[in-house]
Design a protein around this motif. Structure first.
Motif, PDB file in Angstrom:
ATOM      1  N   ALA A  22      -8.931  12.799  15.534  1.00 40.84           N
ATOM      2  CA  ALA A  22      -8.449  11.888  14.498  1.00 40.84           C
ATOM      3  C   ALA A  22      -9.370  12.004  13.284  1.00 40.84           C
ATOM      4  CB  ALA A  22      -8.432  10.442  14.999  1.00 40.84           C
ATOM      5  N   ALA A  23      -8.786  11.820  12.113  1.00 40.62           N
ATOM      6  CA  ALA A  23      -9.562  11.760  10.875  1.00 40.62           C
ATOM      7  C   ALA A  23      -9.346  10.390  10.249  1.00 40.62           C
ATOM      8  CB  ALA A  23      -9.131  12.857   9.911  1.00 40.62           C
ATOM      9  N   VAL A  24     -10.432   9.744   9.841  1.00 42.07           N
ATOM     10  CA  VAL A  24     -10.390   8.420   9.203  1.00 42.07           C
ATOM     11  C   VAL A  24     -10.957   8.584   7.789  1.00 42.07           C
ATOM     12  CG1 VAL A  24     -11.270   6.063   9.267  1.00 42.07           C
ATOM     13  CG2 VAL A  24     -10.636   7.215  11.399  1.00 42.07           C
ATOM     14  N   PHE A  25     -10.107   8.358   6.781  1.00 41.08           N
ATOM     15  CA  PHE A  25     -10.475   8.552   5.383  1.00 41.08           C
ATOM     16  C   PHE A  25     -10.789   7.183   4.768  1.00 41.08           C
ATOM     17  CE2 PHE A  25      -7.216  11.583   6.726  1.00 41.08           C
ATOM     18  CZ  PHE A  25      -7.923  12.772   6.594  1.00 41.08           C
ATOM     19  N   VAL A  26     -12.041   6.978   4.406  1.00 43.16           N
ATOM     20  CA  VAL A  26     -12.480   5.669   3.913  1.00 43.16           C
ATOM     21  C   VAL A  26     -12.241   5.582   2.409  1.00 43.16           C
ATOM     22  CG1 VAL A  26     -14.451   4.127   3.647  1.00 43.16           C
ATOM     23  CG2 VAL A  26     -14.153   5.433   5.765  1.00 43.16           C
ATOM     24  N   ASP A  27     -11.417   4.609   1.993  1.00 49.03           N
ATOM     25  CA  ASP A  27     -11.054   4.438   0.590  1.00 49.03           C
ATOM     26  C   ASP A  27     -11.812   3.310  -0.105  1.00 49.03           C
ATOM     27  OD1 ASP A  27      -9.155   6.523   0.660  1.00 49.03           O
ATOM     28  OD2 ASP A  27      -7.648   5.192   1.522  1.00 49.03           O
ATOM     29  N   GLU A  28     -12.138   2.240   0.643  1.00 48.30           N
ATOM     30  CA  GLU A  28     -12.880   1.122   0.062  1.00 48.30           C
ATOM     31  C   GLU A  28     -13.740   0.478   1.147  1.00 48.30           C
ATOM     32  OE1 GLU A  28     -10.717  -1.853  -2.182  1.00 48.30           O
ATOM     33  OE2 GLU A  28      -9.080  -0.438  -2.604  1.00 48.30           O
ATOM     34  N   VAL A  29     -14.924   0.006   0.761  1.00 50.94           N
ATOM     35  CA  VAL A  29     -15.765  -0.804   1.641  1.00 50.94           C
ATOM     36  C   VAL A  29     -16.361  -1.931   0.796  1.00 50.94           C
ATOM     37  CG1 VAL A  29     -17.772  -0.915   3.160  1.00 50.94           C
ATOM     38  CG2 VAL A  29     -16.365   1.161   3.122  1.00 50.94           C
ATOM     39  N   HIS A  30     -16.179  -3.181   1.238  1.00 47.30           N
ATOM     40  CA  HIS A  30     -16.697  -4.331   0.507  1.00 47.30           C
ATOM     41  C   HIS A  30     -17.481  -5.240   1.448  1.00 47.30           C
ATOM     42  CE1 HIS A  30     -14.255  -3.456  -3.029  1.00 47.30           C
ATOM     43  NE2 HIS A  30     -13.230  -3.254  -2.217  1.00 47.30           N
ATOM     44  N   THR A  31     -18.539  -5.818   0.911  1.00 46.52           N
ATOM     45  CA  THR A  31     -19.217  -6.929   1.583  1.00 46.52           C
ATOM     46  C   THR A  31     -18.769  -8.226   0.912  1.00 46.52           C
ATOM     47  OG1 THR A  31     -21.094  -6.881   0.068  1.00 46.52           O
ATOM     48  CG2 THR A  31     -21.211  -5.461   2.014  1.00 46.52           C
ATOM     49  N   ARG A  32     -19.113  -9.344   1.504  1.00 46.88           N
ATOM     50  CA  ARG A  32     -18.748 -10.630   0.900  1.00 46.88           C
ATOM     51  C   ARG A  32     -19.375 -10.775  -0.486  1.00 46.88           C
ATOM     52  NH1 ARG A  32     -19.296 -15.888   4.389  1.00 46.88           N
ATOM     53  NH2 ARG A  32     -18.161 -16.589   2.545  1.00 46.88           N
ATOM     54  N   GLU A  33     -20.566 -10.230  -0.641  1.00 45.56           N
ATOM     55  CA  GLU A  33     -21.261 -10.366  -1.915  1.00 45.56           C
ATOM     56  C   GLU A  33     -20.629  -9.499  -3.003  1.00 45.56           C
ATOM     57  OE1 GLU A  33     -22.719  -9.848   1.025  1.00 45.56           O
ATOM     58  OE2 GLU A  33     -23.456 -11.909   1.266  1.00 45.56           O
ATOM     59  N   SER A  34     -20.049  -8.352  -2.603  1.00 46.96           N
ATOM     60  CA  SER A  34     -19.515  -7.424  -3.604  1.00 46.96           C
ATOM     61  C   SER A  34     -18.029  -7.601  -3.865  1.00 46.96           C
ATOM     62  CB  SER A  34     -19.770  -5.982  -3.155  1.00 46.96           C
ATOM     63  OG  SER A  34     -19.010  -5.681  -1.993  1.00 46.96           O
ATOM     64  N   ASN A  35     -17.346  -8.341  -3.010  1.00 44.58           N
ATOM     65  CA  ASN A  35     -15.895  -8.469  -3.105  1.00 44.58           C
ATOM     66  C   ASN A  35     -15.523  -9.772  -3.800  1.00 44.58           C
ATOM     67  OD1 ASN A  35     -13.148  -8.297  -2.769  1.00 44.58           O
ATOM     68  ND2 ASN A  35     -13.227  -7.876  -0.576  1.00 44.58           N
ATOM     69  N   PRO A  36     -14.735  -9.745  -4.874  1.00 45.39           N
ATOM     70  CA  PRO A  36     -14.322 -10.973  -5.553  1.00 45.39           C
ATOM     71  C   PRO A  36     -13.595 -11.949  -4.630  1.00 45.39           C
ATOM     72  CG  PRO A  36     -13.831  -9.063  -6.920  1.00 45.39           C
ATOM     73  CD  PRO A  36     -14.265  -8.543  -5.590  1.00 45.39           C
ATOM     74  N   THR A  37     -12.949 -11.418  -3.586  1.00 43.43           N
ATOM     75  CA  THR A  37     -12.233 -12.288  -2.646  1.00 43.43           C
ATOM     76  C   THR A  37     -13.150 -12.839  -1.563  1.00 43.43           C
ATOM     77  OG1 THR A  37     -11.601 -10.474  -1.189  1.00 43.43           O
ATOM     78  CG2 THR A  37     -10.123 -10.957  -3.016  1.00 43.43           C
ATOM     79  N   ARG A  38     -14.427 -12.449  -1.585  1.00 46.50           N
ATOM     80  CA  ARG A  38     -15.422 -12.911  -0.610  1.00 46.50           C
ATOM     81  C   ARG A  38     -15.083 -12.461   0.810  1.00 46.50           C
ATOM     82  NH1 ARG A  38     -19.785 -13.729  -3.022  1.00 46.50           N
ATOM     83  NH2 ARG A  38     -20.542 -15.241  -1.467  1.00 46.50           N
ATOM     84  N   GLU A  39     -14.433 -11.304   0.936  1.00 45.44           N
ATOM     85  CA  GLU A  39     -14.080 -10.780   2.265  1.00 45.44           C
ATOM     86  C   GLU A  39     -14.937  -9.550   2.587  1.00 45.44           C
ATOM     87  OE1 GLU A  39      -9.530 -11.011   3.258  1.00 45.44           O
ATOM     88  OE2 GLU A  39      -9.741 -10.417   1.162  1.00 45.44           O
ATOM     89  N   ASN A  40     -15.306  -9.442   3.842  1.00 49.81           N
ATOM     90  CA  ASN A  40     -15.844  -8.189   4.356  1.00 49.81           C
ATOM     91  C   ASN A  40     -14.661  -7.282   4.662  1.00 49.81           C
ATOM     92  OD1 ASN A  40     -18.777  -8.941   4.688  1.00 49.81           O
ATOM     93  ND2 ASN A  40     -17.821 -10.532   5.927  1.00 49.81           N
ATOM     94  N   LEU A  41     -14.591  -6.134   4.048  1.00 52.24           N
ATOM     95  CA  LEU A  41     -13.342  -5.376   4.128  1.00 52.24           C
ATOM     96  C   LEU A  41     -13.610  -3.874   4.097  1.00 52.24           C
ATOM     97  CD1 LEU A  41     -10.224  -5.996   4.100  1.00 52.24           C
ATOM     98  CD2 LEU A  41     -10.326  -5.519   1.641  1.00 52.24           C
ATOM     99  N   VAL A  42     -12.891  -3.154   4.980  1.00 51.54           N
ATOM    100  CA  VAL A  42     -12.825  -1.705   4.884  1.00 51.54           C
ATOM    101  C   VAL A  42     -11.357  -1.316   4.793  1.00 51.54           C
ATOM    102  CG1 VAL A  42     -12.900  -1.444   7.421  1.00 51.54           C
ATOM    103  CG2 VAL A  42     -13.434   0.510   5.956  1.00 51.54           C
ATOM    104  N   LYS A  43     -11.047  -0.471   3.847  1.00 45.35           N
ATOM    105  CA  LYS A  43      -9.696   0.085   3.721  1.00 45.35           C
ATOM    106  C   LYS A  43      -9.780   1.571   4.038  1.00 45.35           C
ATOM    107  CE  LYS A  43      -7.722  -3.153   0.348  1.00 45.35           C
ATOM    108  NZ  LYS A  43      -6.989  -3.287  -0.940  1.00 45.35           N
TER     109      LYS A  43
END
Length: 315
Positions: A279-300
């Motif tokens: 499998a290949a997983v292509f990472v497009d976005e990574v956010h921490t709560r501090e860096s994300n305007p929505t305050r979410e920890n997020l990986v896309k």
């Protein structure tokens, strides 16, 4: 039926028309490769000799112990509909078995040199394997091979419980917010947005033998760890700057010697599971709560799992 010692292997009869020497050679190459992968293929070029009774050979097409691979070119469809030549005779052999089992799938149409994808009338609207695009040959070949060996290209996931009906051990009904299926995607490719602090950082992609448990934890804004610690994961590798399946190339060429890799936005993780699928997983976005305007920890991320257990990504 000859005793070849291969009785445990699937039997397949290849029905095709002699459109040209080029087409006949394509059929031979396909049949040869299928035999190398455990399919006991019957082909006129191998199983008849000068003086052989061709009609007796073609009657194997009506033998229910054989799957029939019908190589449907435009000429094949025309000859079958007109009951012309060897194709017409084989149609006569095949049709009664189709009438006996209208829900069966003994005949596998393979579309080749057939721009409109037209099937002969006796095959109706059967689902076919499309070999018209040579760039997709490998994927279509493994689709055909898996069908002959009885392995679905996309396994059907098991049926779960109704989340609104209490199960034994539940304290309250309506557990959909805690349903583990929220953290899985059984398709062989897709796009995911995932809060990597949920579900212990685990998200499952694929299903059956092609199942991969992705184990995430944050590294920093713009990068994330992926581990090989889940039981179904054998290795994980970093492919810097790889953004599409075609760019992966030979998946086994990427270094997978470490327990984890740091994947930055714009990179890919290349994973191998315990069943030797990739499998290949292509990472497009990574956010921490501090860096994300929505305050979410997020990986896309986007992911792709080849249908076959091969290291070459050529889609």
């Amino acid at each position: 039926m000859e005793n070849t010692g291969e009785a445990q292997e699937p039997l397949a009869f290849v029905s095709y028309s002699w459109d040209s020497e080029t087409h006949s050679n394509w059929v031979i190459q396909l049949a040869t490769r299928l035999r190398s992968h455990g399919v006991n293929v019957a082909l006129d070029r191998w199983d008849t000799r000068p003086g052989s009774d061709l009609s007796l050979f073609m009657e194997r097409a009506g033998d229910d112990t054989y799957r029939v691979i019908a190589i449907v070119t435009s000429a094949y469809a025309r000859k079958a509909d007109a009951a012309e030549g060897g194709v017409g005779y084989e149609r006569k052999m095949i049709a009664p078995s189709l009438m006996k089992n209208l829900h069966g799938n003994r005949v596998i149409p393979v579309i080749r040199d057939n721009p409109e994808g037209k099937l002969p009338r006796f095959l109706g609207t059967a689902k076919y394997v499309d070999f018209r695009d040579d760039k997709m040959y490998e994927d279509r070949y493994y689709e055909l091979l898996q069908e002959l060996h009885g392995l679905p290209a996309t396994p059907k996931p098991p049926l779960g419980n109704n989340p609104f009906i209490p199960q034994a051990g539940d304290d309250f009904p309506g557990t959909s917010l805690h349903d583990q299926t929220r953290y899985s995607m059984p398709a062989l490719e897709g796009a995911v947005s995932f809060d990597y602090t949920n579900n212990n950082g685990h998200f499952i992609v694929g299903t059956g033998e092609r199942k991969f448990t992705l184990d995430f934890s944050v590294a920093a804004h713009g990068s994330i760890y992926i581990y090989n610690t889940p039981p179904n994961i054998k290795t994980v590798a970093l492919a810097p700057g790889v953004k599409t399946p075609k760019e992966v190339g030979d998946a086994s060429s990427w270094d997978a010697s470490s327990r984890y890799r740091i994947i930055r936005v714009g990179d890919a993780a290349i994973l191998r599971n315990q069943n030797d699928y990739w499998a290949a997983v292509f990472v497009d976005e990574v956010h921490t709560r501090e860096s994300n305007p929505t305050r979410e920890n997020l990986v896309k991320f986007r992911y792709f799992i080849p249908a076959a257990s091969r290291a070459t990504f050529d889609t």
